[in-house]
Design an enzyme around this catalytic site. Structure first.
Site, PDB file in Angstrom:
ATOM      1  N   LYS A  98       0.814  -1.219   0.000  1.00 46.31           N
ATOM      2  CA  LYS A  98       0.000   0.000   0.000  1.00 46.31           C
ATOM      3  C   LYS A  98       0.847   1.268   0.000  1.00 46.31           C
ATOM      4  CE  LYS A  98      -4.226  -2.029   1.595  1.00 46.31           C
ATOM      5  NZ  LYS A  98      -3.802  -3.446   1.640  1.00 46.31           N
TER       6      LYS A  98
HETATM    7  C1  PLP Z   1      -4.363  -4.506   0.947  1.00 46.14           C
HETATM    8  C2  PLP Z   1      -3.576  -5.753   0.842  1.00 46.14           C
HETATM    9  C3  PLP Z   1      -3.907  -6.774  -0.074  1.00 46.14           C
HETATM   10  C4  PLP Z   1      -5.125  -6.708  -0.981  1.00 46.14           C
HETATM   11  O1  PLP Z   1      -5.019  -5.744  -2.007  1.00 46.14           O
HETATM   12  P1  PLP Z   1      -6.340  -5.190  -2.735  1.00 46.14           P
HETATM   13  O2  PLP Z   1      -5.906  -4.077  -3.589  1.00 46.14           O
HETATM   14  O3  PLP Z   1      -7.250  -4.740  -1.607  1.00 46.14           O
HETATM   15  O4  PLP Z   1      -6.937  -6.328  -3.486  1.00 46.14           O
HETATM   16  C5  PLP Z   1      -3.094  -7.891  -0.136  1.00 46.14           C
HETATM   17  N1  PLP Z   1      -2.018  -8.031   0.682  1.00 46.14           N
HETATM   18  C6  PLP Z   1      -1.677  -7.080   1.573  1.00 46.14           C
HETATM   19  C7  PLP Z   1      -0.502  -7.302   2.448  1.00 46.14           C
HETATM   20  C8  PLP Z   1      -2.425  -5.911   1.688  1.00 46.14           C
HETATM   21  O5  PLP Z   1      -2.072  -4.977   2.595  1.00 46.14           O
END
Ligand code: PLP
Length: 450
Positions: A91
């Site tokens: 993120k």
């Molecule tokens: C947010 C997140 C995901 C999922 O990603 P999306 O864009 O919501 O599908 C997967 N793995 C981790 C570690 C995350 O923080």
């Protein structure tokens, strides 16, 4: 900056720019920030080039690896490590950019923004790191007291900048979420306090994520030969994989062949792909908590393309889903299967996968990444590279990893330091009125965060 459109729908670019083979070949030697500029500037026409370059450069300066998103070769797979940002989860790639972008736009308009959000862990810390120290932005993040991991809690509460307000709620994540929803539903309060969200539906977040798909293509495809590649994506809110969907539409036909949608036992999206059944179930708690999601917030964007870019039809379908908690998309099944392949991965397989790649190759997968790798194993074709997106550093979910391999993964130095650093957090009852009062007191004040 608005997140939702005024009619409650999501925003998309009117057209998706195409990148031809020659242009793609000319990008071969670009650095990650240079490539990010080439891609983003095709979508952004209201920020001067040098300003955009500067925003991008500052956003990726905070990453610990020169490549930003390095690729590791593990067995038959390429692991795209997206976790070298300040909070060790993918993120950061979008939220470091979003923080700088918001700051730039607010500065232009001489306005301010108060961000309010609830988090079960990853998004909150990445959002806080995205906006810490920014003059025109304050951020209020609610998390359930004592119910996030130690590392996640420390990542949030040790950011003691004046514009950061951590609130630990005596209650669950759902309580925190409900409070945020309630406060946002008060339109007057929202306007008086310039309240905004920083959730996964912001288009700029998706845009920032398109970059590493193209980056992977440039680094792995053999451009002399006509080749293509596959991606496996651990999926929760459908933001990451939707960025892959956009990248596929931008690039020459066939460059991205397969997008493997990987879910944990919260399997609504894999049920959709495999059976055309899109219906909500109960949220299950798993070892990959950032994917413990049923209604994926970015799915609406895909739906729009699925119904031939018909916004009215998209709106009708979303309304139906909201009302019934389900959609019958069987008549679109063929197209959905052309767009994605999918698998749901059970809990015991997550641990087995972590153990296997550690024993066989000495490489540690975090539980989210392991879900993606396990799904990739089911769809790997000889001769076509498979890139597995690694969405978190194994040390961020050390307890699960330790269960699989018997040793706790080591935290990177910058993170182990925060475990003993000064921290600040307000502990409050799960009461929307109290929280609202707290926000209005601190949203305008000059001497904040005390
Ligand atoms: C947010 C997140 C995901 C999922 O990603 P999306 O864009 O919501 O599908 C997967 N793995 C981790 C570690 C995350 O923080």
């Amino acid at each position: 900056m608005m997140g939702l459109a005024e009619d409650g729908g999501l925003l998309l670019p009117r057209t998706i720019p195409r990148v031809g083979c020659e242009t793609l070949a000319s990008w071969q030697n670009l650095t990650y920030p240079e490539l990010a500029f080439e891609i983003m500037s095709r979508f952004i026409d209201d920020i001067p080039a040098n300003d955009l370059k500067d925003i991008i450069a500052r956003s990726y300066d905070t990453f610990t690896r020169n490549e930003i998103t390095p690729l590791a070769h593990v067995g038959e797979y390429h692991i795209l490590e997206l976790f070298h940002g300040p909070t060790l989860a993918f993120k950061d790639i979008a939220l470091q950019f979003l923080g700088n972008l918001f700051e730039y736009l607010l500065d232009k308009n001489k306005s301010t923004l108060n961000i309010l959000g609830a988090t079960s862990g990853d998004t909150g810390s990445a959002a806080i790191y995205g906006v810490r120290g920014k003059e025109r932005i304050k951020i209020f993040i609610l998390h359930p007291h004592g119910r996030v991991s130690k590392v996640q809690e420390k990542q949030m509460t040790t950011v003691v900048d004046d514009n950061v307000f951590n609130i630990a709620i005596r209650g669950s994540f759902d309580d925190a979420q409900a409070i945020v929803k309630k406060i946002f539903s008060d339109v007057d309060f929202k306007a008086e306090n310039n309240l905004g969200a920083i959730n996964s539906i912001n288009w700029a977040r998706v845009l920032a994520q398109v970059v590493y798909y193209v980056y992977s293509c440039l680094h792995i495809i053999d451009h002399e030969k006509d080749s293509s590649l596959d991606f496996a994506i651990p999926t929760g809110n459908f933001g990451d994989i939707f960025a892959g969907f956009i990248a596929r539409r931008m690039l020459p036909e066939g460059t991205i062949r397969q997008l493997v949608l990987a879910t944990n036992s919260n399997d609504i999206l894999s049920r959709l792909v495999n059976r055309g059944d899109y219906s909500l179930g109960e949220v299950r708690i798993t070892s990959s908590p950032s994917m413990d999601i049923q209604a994926a917030s970015n799915f609406e964007r895909y739906l729009y393309y699925l119904v031939d870019s018909d916004a009215t039809r998209t709106g009708e379908l979303m309304e139906e889903f909201l009302k019934n908690g389900s959609l019958d998309l069987k008549s679109y099944q063929e197209q959905i299967k052309r767009d994605f392949t999918a698998a749901s991965v059970a809990e015991d397989e997550v641990l087995k996968t972590i153990a296997h790649y550690h024993a066989e190759y000495g490489y540690l997968l975090d539980p989210h990444t392991a879900v993606g790798v396990r799904a990739a194993e089911q769809y790997k074709t000889t001769g076509i590279p498979m890139i597995c997106l690694a969405t978190a550093h194994p040390a961020k979910f050390g307890e699960v990893v330790a269960e699989a391999v018997n040793t706790e993964p080591e935290l990177p130095e910058n993170i182990s330091a925060i475990l003993t650093a000064e921290s600040r957090c307000e502990i409050m009852e799960a009461n929307a009125n109290d929280i609202r009062e707290y926000i209005s007191t601190h949203a305008h004040g000059k001497d904040e965060g005390k």
